[in-house]
Scaffold this active site. Structure first.
Site, PDB file in Angstrom:
ATOM      1  N   GLY A   1      45.507  58.908  71.231  1.00 21.05           N
ATOM      2  CA  GLY A   1      45.987  59.909  72.179  1.00 21.05           C
ATOM      3  C   GLY A   1      46.699  61.086  71.540  1.00 21.05           C
ATOM      4  O   GLY A   1      47.510  61.743  72.192  1.00 21.05           O
TER       5      GLY A   1
ATOM      6  N   HIS B   1      34.961  66.876  70.660  1.00 20.82           N
ATOM      7  CA  HIS B   1      34.172  66.098  69.708  1.00 20.82           C
ATOM      8  C   HIS B   1      34.534  66.551  68.291  1.00 20.82           C
ATOM      9  O   HIS B   1      34.630  67.754  68.034  1.00 20.82           O
ATOM     10  CB  HIS B   1      32.675  66.306  69.973  1.00 20.82           C
ATOM     11  CG  HIS B   1      31.827  65.499  69.041  1.00 20.82           C
ATOM     12  ND1 HIS B   1      31.698  64.125  69.162  1.00 20.82           N
ATOM     13  CD2 HIS B   1      31.112  65.849  67.954  1.00 20.82           C
ATOM     14  CE1 HIS B   1      30.924  63.683  68.195  1.00 20.82           C
ATOM     15  NE2 HIS B   1      30.557  64.708  67.449  1.00 20.82           N
TER      16      HIS B   1
HETATM   17  C1  GAR Z   1      39.397  62.634  68.126  1.00 21.60           C
HETATM   18  O1  GAR Z   1      39.063  63.005  66.814  1.00 21.60           O
HETATM   19  C2  GAR Z   1      38.286  63.011  69.072  1.00 21.60           C
HETATM   20  O2  GAR Z   1      37.645  64.205  68.742  1.00 21.60           O
HETATM   21  C3  GAR Z   1      37.355  61.848  68.892  1.00 21.60           C
HETATM   22  O3  GAR Z   1      38.191  60.724  68.829  1.00 21.60           O
HETATM   23  C4  GAR Z   1      39.451  61.117  68.276  1.00 21.60           C
HETATM   24  C5  GAR Z   1      40.533  60.677  69.220  1.00 21.60           C
HETATM   25  O4  GAR Z   1      41.791  60.902  68.664  1.00 21.60           O
HETATM   26  N1  GAR Z   1      36.411  61.734  69.959  1.00 21.60           N
HETATM   27  C6  GAR Z   1      35.171  61.295  69.798  1.00 21.60           C
HETATM   28  O5  GAR Z   1      34.740  60.923  68.727  1.00 21.60           O
HETATM   29  C7  GAR Z   1      34.331  61.296  71.055  1.00 21.60           C
HETATM   30  N2  GAR Z   1      32.954  61.158  70.707  1.00 21.60           N
HETATM   31  P1  GAR Z   1      43.084  60.866  69.574  1.00 21.60           P
HETATM   32  O6  GAR Z   1      43.014  59.575  70.412  1.00 21.60           O
HETATM   33  O7  GAR Z   1      44.216  60.813  68.595  1.00 21.60           O
HETATM   34  O8  GAR Z   1      43.107  62.099  70.428  1.00 21.60           O
END
Ligand code: GAR
Length: 200
Positions: free
Chosen positions: A12, A109
């Site tokens: 998050g 993404h």
């Molecule tokens: C982020 O890097 C986001 O771009 C990626 O997951 C991570 C979540 O980090 N999303 C994907 O790969 C979706 N396909 P966070 O929970 O710390 O925001």
């Protein structure tokens, strides 16, 4: 003021950047609810710390993906949210969900779409030998990682990068790009024209 629902599955940190931008006043919006499909997602904890409603919806307790999403939509609607931000939400949303909220769902993404979609973007970038990567904030359509692009930011890929080092460099950009895209949305400056997003 724009009310936002954020869907998370993990840490998050993007959620945090959105909350911070709302709190600081740089976006005229408020995160009203955070929904996670994983009980242990730290995003839920981040929400609770800020007094934001945090809900866990276990997909296993529902008979289908759509039933799970109907429960999610009921939560989102109960808070009157006008924007849904997928922030590290690792489920593919259904056509039903996309059609219920046309032009109102965003995703981030960690690569420059349409290159390297999917759940292992950094691994795929490194394996391919790409020299730049970055992040993409886009509206969500019925395909995975394919909707109209709002903002992209690039970072260099260095020799010797690992998924962790590249991921960290990209994440720093994500934390700027997502609030910026939401700000444009909250100001009514994003217009979707077919595949394209026009920034007014
Ligand atoms: C982020 O890097 C986001 O771009 C990626 O997951 C991570 C979540 O980090 N999303 C994907 O790969 C979706 N396909 P966070 O929970 O710390 O925001």
């Amino acid at each position: 003021m724009l009310k936002i629902a954020v869907l998370v599955s993990g840490s998050g940190s993007n959620l945090q950047s959105i909350i911070d931008a709302c709190e600081s006043g740089s976006i005229n919006a408020a995160v009203k609810i955070v929904v996670s499909d994983r009980k242990e997602a730290f995003g839920l904890e981040r929400a609770k710390r800020k007094g934001i409603r945090a809900e866990f919806l276990d997909s296993k307790s529902f008979s289908s993906r759509e039933e799970h999403e109907k429960a999610c939509a009921a939560l989102i609607d109960s808070e009157g949210c006008g924007l849904i931000c997928l922030a590290g939400y690792m489920r593919l949303v259904t056509g039903w969900f996309v059609r219920k909220y046309p032009g109102k769902i965003m995703n981030i993404h960690p690569a420059l779409l349409p290159s390297f979609p999917g759940a292992h973007a950094h691994r795929d970038v490194l394996a391919y030998g790409a020299k730049v990567s970055g992040c993409t904030v886009h509206f969500v359509d019925e395909e995975m990682d394919s909707g109209p692009i709002i903002i992209q930011t690039s970072v260099r890929v260095f020799e010797g990068d690992t998924e962790e080092t590249l991921g960290k460099r990209v994440l720093e950009q994500e934390h700027k790009a997502y609030p910026e895209a939401i700000k444009l949305f909250s100001e009514g400056r994003l217009e979707i024209l077919g595949r394209k997003v026009i920034v007014r």
